[in-house]
Structures are given as C-alpha cells and as structure tokens.
Design a protein around this motif. Structure first.
Motif, short mmCIF file in Angstrom:
data_model
loop_
_atom_site.label_atom_id
_atom_site.label_comp_id
_atom_site.label_asym_id
_atom_site.label_seq_id
_atom_site.Cartn_x
_atom_site.Cartn_y
_atom_site.Cartn_z
N UNK A 136 0.82 -1.21 0.00
CA UNK A 136 0.00 0.00 0.00
C UNK A 136 0.85 1.26 0.00
N UNK A 137 1.55 1.52 -1.07
CA UNK A 137 2.45 2.67 -1.07
C UNK A 137 1.73 4.00 -0.94
N UNK A 138 0.46 4.05 -1.32
CA UNK A 138 -0.23 5.34 -1.30
C UNK A 138 -0.80 5.70 0.06
N UNK A 139 -1.15 4.68 0.83
CA UNK A 139 -1.80 5.00 2.10
C UNK A 139 -0.88 4.79 3.29
N UNK A 140 0.28 4.20 3.05
CA UNK A 140 1.21 4.00 4.16
C UNK A 140 2.59 4.47 3.75
N UNK A 141 3.33 4.91 4.71
CA UNK A 141 4.70 5.29 4.42
C UNK A 141 5.61 4.22 5.00
N UNK A 142 6.29 3.54 4.09
CA UNK A 142 7.10 2.39 4.51
C UNK A 142 8.58 2.69 4.33
N UNK A 143 8.88 3.96 4.08
CA UNK A 143 10.22 4.30 3.58
C UNK A 143 11.34 4.14 4.62
N UNK A 144 10.99 4.20 5.90
CA UNK A 144 12.07 4.23 6.90
C UNK A 144 12.92 2.96 6.88
N UNK A 145 12.33 1.86 6.39
CA UNK A 145 13.10 0.60 6.38
C UNK A 145 13.50 0.20 4.97
N UNK A 146 13.44 1.15 4.03
CA UNK A 146 13.70 0.79 2.63
C UNK A 146 15.14 0.31 2.44
N UNK A 147 15.28 -0.85 1.82
CA UNK A 147 16.61 -1.45 1.63
C UNK A 147 16.93 -1.65 0.15
N UNK A 148 16.14 -1.00 -0.75
CA UNK A 148 16.21 -1.39 -2.16
C UNK A 148 16.43 -0.21 -3.11
N UNK A 149 16.97 -0.53 -4.26
CA UNK A 149 17.04 0.41 -5.37
C UNK A 149 16.67 -0.35 -6.64
N UNK A 150 16.41 0.40 -7.71
CA UNK A 150 15.95 -0.21 -8.97
C UNK A 150 16.81 0.26 -10.13
N UNK A 151 17.04 -0.65 -11.05
CA UNK A 151 17.74 -0.27 -12.28
C UNK A 151 16.81 -0.56 -13.45
N UNK A 152 16.69 0.40 -14.36
CA UNK A 152 15.85 0.20 -15.54
C UNK A 152 16.63 -0.56 -16.60
N UNK A 153 15.91 -0.97 -17.62
CA UNK A 153 16.55 -1.73 -18.70
C UNK A 153 17.52 -0.86 -19.52
N UNK A 154 17.49 0.46 -19.31
CA UNK A 154 18.46 1.32 -20.00
C UNK A 154 19.63 1.69 -19.08
N UNK A 155 19.63 1.13 -17.87
CA UNK A 155 20.75 1.39 -16.98
C UNK A 155 20.61 2.64 -16.14
N UNK A 156 19.39 3.09 -15.94
CA UNK A 156 19.18 4.21 -15.02
C UNK A 156 18.91 3.63 -13.64
N UNK A 157 19.62 4.16 -12.65
CA UNK A 157 19.42 3.71 -11.27
C UNK A 157 18.45 4.67 -10.59
#
Ligand code: SAM
Ligand code: SF4
Length: 342
Positions: A260-281
């Motif tokens: 539920x990203x819109x109704x809850x804020x879960x960011x304090x424990x965020x351990x992740x990042x994302x890379x797109x298929x074009x290599x943008x982090x």
C-alpha cells in the motif's frame, strides 16, 4: 544442471545510504517489452525503447555483479516481462554463479506466460521463489485486463513452476469494480494450490491512455476490512524492507500480503534500489532522481567507474517517496511501471 551449492563466502559490507539504511536488495528491469498490455500498466499501443538503448545481457550481468560486489544480497529480475527477453536464461545462468558468493537470493516477477517453457531451467539456476501477477481467475476478465493474455497459459505456467519446486507468490492488483467480487475465490484458489497471495494497490505510474487510475483505485484498507468480516487477521512482524505488510488468516493459516504505497509510508526501512533496462538507477520508486549507469558501463571496461557511480547515487537516496493522488497529475510519476520494474 544442478543448482549451485551455497558456499560460505565473505560478504561485502553493504552500501549505507544517508539515512543509515543498508542497500541489500536490487530490482532490475531487463526489458520494457511485454507480451501483455495490462490496462493499469501500459497503453495498448506502447512506444517501446529503441533496442540500442537497452543494456545488453552482458552489461546487465556486469551491472548486477557490481551491485553484488557492493553488498547486494537479493536480486529480483523484472520488466516489462523478463521472460520475453531473448536469451534471458543465459543471464540467469551467469547470475546463479553468484549465489552463495555474496548473493543470497535470485528471483523474478513475471506474468507467468512463459513459465511453462522456463520454470525448470529457472529452478536449475537456483531460483527458489517466483512472484506471478494474476488479477482474476475468470477467462474473460483476464483477457480484458491483460488485453493480450490468455488465462490457461498462465495457469499452466504456474503449475509448471510448482512442479519444478518453485514457491509461487501470487500478486493481485486490487481493482475497483473489477476483482472485488473475486476476493474470496482468489483466496480459496491460492489456499488450495499452496500459493501465498499479496494484494497491490494501484499506483499512478505512466500514461496508460484513456483509463483513469482513480477509477481503478480500490484501497486495501477496504479490502482488508472485507477480509476481516470472514477471517481473524493476525498482523505478522515479518518485514522485507519493502512496502509489503503481512497478516495470517487464523482460520486457514494463509499468509496474505498488502502493498500500500499510497496509504502507508514504509520508507524508513527501505533497503532497495531499482535499475531500468536502460541502466538508469532509481534510488526511490516514487521520486524522479536517477543516476546514469549505462555511460560508466559502456565507457570503461573495468567496473571501478561503475561502482563509483553507484556509490555516489546511493549517497543521495532520498528519505521517502512522493506519491500523492490529491495533487492530481503533479503527483503522478511520468514513467511506466514496466520501465522501472514493478
Ligand atoms: N510483467 C511482470 C508482471 O506482470 O509480473 C513484471 C513487471 S510488472 C510491471 C510488476 C508488477 O507491477 C505486477 O505485479 C503488476 O501487476 C504491477 N503493476 C503494474 N502497473 C501497476 C500499477 N500502475 N499499479 C500497481 N501495480 C502495478
Ligand atoms: Fe506486462 Fe506485467 Fe505490465 Fe502486465 S503488469 S503489461 S504483464 S509488464
């Protein structure tokens, strides 16, 4: 080929962001293309990226390897539909060599359409769990929501995954007026098959042509209240460092997740990042700030420049996301989920 035997290897110290969060989880989109056109995810006639902009499989292998060197322990492959990328099994084979060598888990999120072909190989390459997106068990509704998908092919794929020994988690996007009436049938089906089930709130990602996601928005608080009418819900302490929260249904023992990203804020424990298929982090799914990793990958045969770019990007990971329906278009992310990887 047998799954690689995990060996004890010295672990890299994970990268730590400015808010003291260790970054141990990388999600990588290996293609923006897909064999479906889910209405909440893509427009029917999507403009895909020119192939030259996509990272090659070799570049993806180098990039993921660099992240593992820098302390990433879990790698999730996504897209678009990851299993439609040509030769993607060779990528899994290469990455499987890092299992037990810094990497704890290699996994993927898929629409299931190609699992019939690939489930066995994925198991051979050390994949133990797979997330499969499935929003309905009704053939006509499935064809309507995915536009191009056919339910039997996906159900066969899920069965192949189970037969190959993969643990399956079903991801269901909660869609108002679409699958509200299937809440309990989806639950029963998952219980019968032994699959975990997670519901996802629809997110404002990318222009999808015509449809309005506010019309599709079914808050999970409502879904959860409906579940509580029939079951006793016990919240579980389990955390994955992401937006998912879990409950157990006491009457069946099933574990149910809510994203539920819109109704809850879960960011304090965020351990992740994302890379797109074009290599943008992307350091945050809900922010536009990003770092280009394709140039350091292409400009230098060694990985030092690449690793420097990764370190510099993690050093500016923001504290939290910026989704907000109340701000209308201004609060909507311009890029598609299929670009960043859901
Ligand atoms: N093609 C694969 C699949 O469908 O599982 C992987 C990529 S897909 C973008 C990853 C997940 O994002 C899927 O579970 C999908 O249902 C979800 N998704 C796509 N667009 C979304 C949106 N606008 N809001 C919430 N979830 C979305
Ligand atoms: Fe394809 Fe997955 Fe998006 Fe559906 S949700 S269109 S399967 S990328």
């Amino acid at each position: 080929m047998n799954a690689p035997t995990p060996q004890i290897a010295p672990r890299a110290t994970p990268l730590i962001d400015p808010f003291a969060r260790p970054i141990t989880y990388l999600r990588v989109s290996v293609t923006d293309r897909c064999d479906f056109r889910c209405t909440y995810c893509m427009a029917e006639h999507m403009q895909f990226l020119p192939k030259a902009e996509l990272l090659t499989l070799e570049e993806l292998e180098r990039l993921c390897g660099a992240f593992v060197d820098l302390g990433v322990r879990k790698l999730r492959i996504t897209g678009g539909e990851p299993l439609v990328r040509r030769n993607i099994m060779s990528f899994f084979e290469v990455m499987s060599r890092r299992l037990g060598q810094g990497l704890d888990e290699l996994t993927l999120t898929t629409n299931g359409s190609q699992l019939g072909r690939f489930a066995r190989q994925l198991a051979d390459y050390g994949v133990r769990r797979v997330n499969v997106s499935l929003d309905t068990l009704d053939h006509d509704k499935f064809a309507a929501i995915t536009r191009w998908g056919r339910l039997p092919q996906v159900l066969d794929g899920i069965a192949a995954a189970k037969a190959a020994g993969l643990r399956v988690k079903i991801n269901t996007v909660a869609l108002k007026g679409f699958n509200e009436d299937e809440l309990f049938s989806l639950l029963d089906w998952c219980a019968g098959e032994g699959h975990d089930l997670t519901f996802i709130e629809v997110m404002p990602m990318g222009d999808i042509g015509g449809e309005d996601r506010l019309d599709q928005y079914w808050p999970l608080s409502d879904l959860r209240a409906r579940l509580a009418e029939r079951f006793t819900l016990t919240p579980l302490a389990e955390r994955t460092g992401g937006p998912a929260r879990y409950v157990r249904l006491e009457e069946t023992g099933q574990k149910i997740g809510f994203i539920t990203p819109l109704t809850h804020n879960f960011c304090e424990s965020c351990n992740r990042v994302r890379v797109t298929c074009t290599g943008e982090l992307f350091m945050c799914l809900g922010q536009e700030d990003r770092a280009d990793l394709r140039s350091p990958l292409r400009d230098s045969p060694g990985d030092e420049r690449l690793k420097d770019a990764i370190r510099a990007a993690i050093a500016r990971k923001p504290k939290g996301h910026d989704f907000d329906y109340s701000r209308g278009v201004g609060g909507k992310m311009a890029r598609h989920m299929s670009h960043t990887g859901g």
